[in-house]
Design an enzyme around this catalytic site. Sequence first.
Site, mmCIF file in Angstrom:
data_model
loop_
_atom_site.group_PDB
_atom_site.id
_atom_site.type_symbol
_atom_site.label_atom_id
_atom_site.label_comp_id
_atom_site.label_asym_id
_atom_site.label_seq_id
_atom_site.Cartn_x
_atom_site.Cartn_y
_atom_site.Cartn_z
ATOM 1 C CG HIS A 1 70.845 86.892 55.208
ATOM 2 N ND1 HIS A 1 70.665 87.857 54.252
ATOM 3 C CD2 HIS A 1 71.648 85.953 54.635
ATOM 4 C CE1 HIS A 1 71.350 87.539 53.161
ATOM 5 N NE2 HIS A 1 71.940 86.375 53.358
ATOM 6 C CG ASP B 1 70.639 78.492 50.764
ATOM 7 O OD1 ASP B 1 71.109 79.600 50.419
ATOM 8 O OD2 ASP B 1 70.704 77.477 50.044
ATOM 9 C CG ASN C 1 68.146 84.522 53.945
ATOM 10 O OD1 ASN C 1 67.138 84.572 54.624
ATOM 11 N ND2 ASN C 1 69.165 83.716 54.247
ATOM 12 N N GLY C 2 68.465 85.825 49.566
ATOM 13 C CA GLY C 2 68.525 86.748 48.440
ATOM 14 C C GLY C 2 67.377 86.543 47.477
ATOM 15 N NE ARG C 3 68.067 81.110 46.007
ATOM 16 C CZ ARG C 3 68.530 79.863 46.149
ATOM 17 N NH1 ARG C 3 68.239 78.947 45.235
ATOM 18 N NH2 ARG C 3 69.263 79.543 47.186
ATOM 19 C CG LEU C 4 61.884 85.078 50.948
ATOM 20 C CD1 LEU C 4 60.765 84.337 50.226
ATOM 21 C CD2 LEU C 4 62.038 84.544 52.371
ATOM 22 C CB SER C 5 65.434 89.817 49.476
ATOM 23 O OG SER C 5 66.371 89.731 48.416
ATOM 24 N NE ARG C 6 67.553 88.093 43.568
ATOM 25 C CZ ARG C 6 68.587 87.765 44.329
ATOM 26 N NH1 ARG C 6 69.204 88.701 45.060
ATOM 27 N NH2 ARG C 6 69.026 86.520 44.396
#
Length: 504
Positions: A402, A406, A408-413
């Site tokens: 993380h 903000d 982080n989830g979108r960037l991980s995918r």
Amino acid sequence: MPSLAGKRRLGSEDSEVLFASDPTESRRLQRAAAKGLITRIAPGVYIAVPPDDPERMAMVVQRHWQKILGHIFPEAVVSHLSAFRAGMTAKGELTLSHPTRFNKRMVLPGMVVVLMKGPGPLPGDMPLGDSHLYWASRPRMLLENLKRSSRLERTAGRVEVEAFLVRVLQASGEEIVNRIRDDAYQLKEGLNAAAEFQLLNTLIGELLGTHAEGALRTAEGRLVAQGIPGDSGALHRLGRLADALRGAPLPRLTDVATQDPARTHFAFLEAYFSNYVEGTRFSIEEAEQIALHNRIVVSRPKDSHDLLGVFHLILDLRFRSSLPSPDDILEGLCERHRRMLDRRPEVTPGEFKMMTNFAGQTEFVSPELVRGTLLEGIKQASGVPEGLARAMFYAFLVSEIHPFNDGNGRLSRLLMNAELSRLGLCRIIIPTLYHEQYVDAQRALTRGADPVPLIRALSRIAQWTTLFDYREMGDVVRAMTDAHAFEENPRQFRLLGPDGAAFA
């Protein structure tokens, strides 16, 4: 024990543990044991549990082990691996050091006591209440665990000691680590540990940058020595995932949307779901107007640009099918983050976080450890097989660390899917109904170091993604609607395939 009711003293104290303090009392305890009312576990030591209840016997011994062992082995020191592990080992062993009683094992209900040769209490060792036992000081514990043992499970060893020192340095700073070294120097003769002190001194010296390189064995230690420390817990979990992925039989799913308009429709749905689960919520019709027709919702311009930011990164060939090299991972992630959230200055797009972030009870990597953890994590990625396995690793790398305030989830995918597109494999869409299951799988690895649920979850949804025809937007939206992809309550709905069969 009804027949013992009313007796104020059956042993030296009225409790679950009974000691024979004189001949009269010893005979009384022996008679009670002969009747099956109590159980003798060692000479002169009894527990107030009948011998036909082994589970309760083990519980009582484990609850009162300090009192029991202090009576049997007074002035012994909890040492070696037991001091390192904060008590009994995973095998149920507890190691004690004693100057005259050693090289023996005592089996008690619920535990095995291992006696090793070593001095009694030394300066810094902590008395365990009035039990007559002591707990090894931290310097003593480290020196003992650097000793070579014929039984490997009796000492932690060099690598674990180094990892422990890294955690102390990160949590408490150089002064405390130097104090450990100074105190260990005072103990080395009493422990006959001159060689172990030399190794400890070398490890600490290299961590603090005062010794030449070459002694450190852990990634975390080397990062600390370079001045860019990493999070040892996160790196351990990433290592567990990498090990599991190397042996996992994973499908190779070819891209099903290589040509427009299917490619653009797929990108839109990927961006829509990725934003929706992170709180940027539009109806599918509103989102279609924003992404495919560039019609910004006047009342929600920032949310509109959040959707567009992800959508454009998916379609841009510079980011769609390429990943930052290990040397460029920091700059590469920052550039993607900046482009994704360029209309959100309040979250400092393109800059790593300055404060620790949380999700429920999960505390992510501290800001000062982000850079080192990313650098070491991306090195681990190179040892994971290309394709779906490495894509999973990239997804967890970003979500576990993380690194930003903000997104982080979108960037991980995005990183996960870039690895797939790079090899001509199908990108993954995580629909709203499946998001909770995906997060639960991540949590199993973050909190329990179990990588299996995450591998299973992403493998399953990767297969689901390939089942749809993305050429006609209206058709694929209807098919996903019928499959419950847009629903939010997994307790009320099941995710279906396009044929209507239950999928997840």
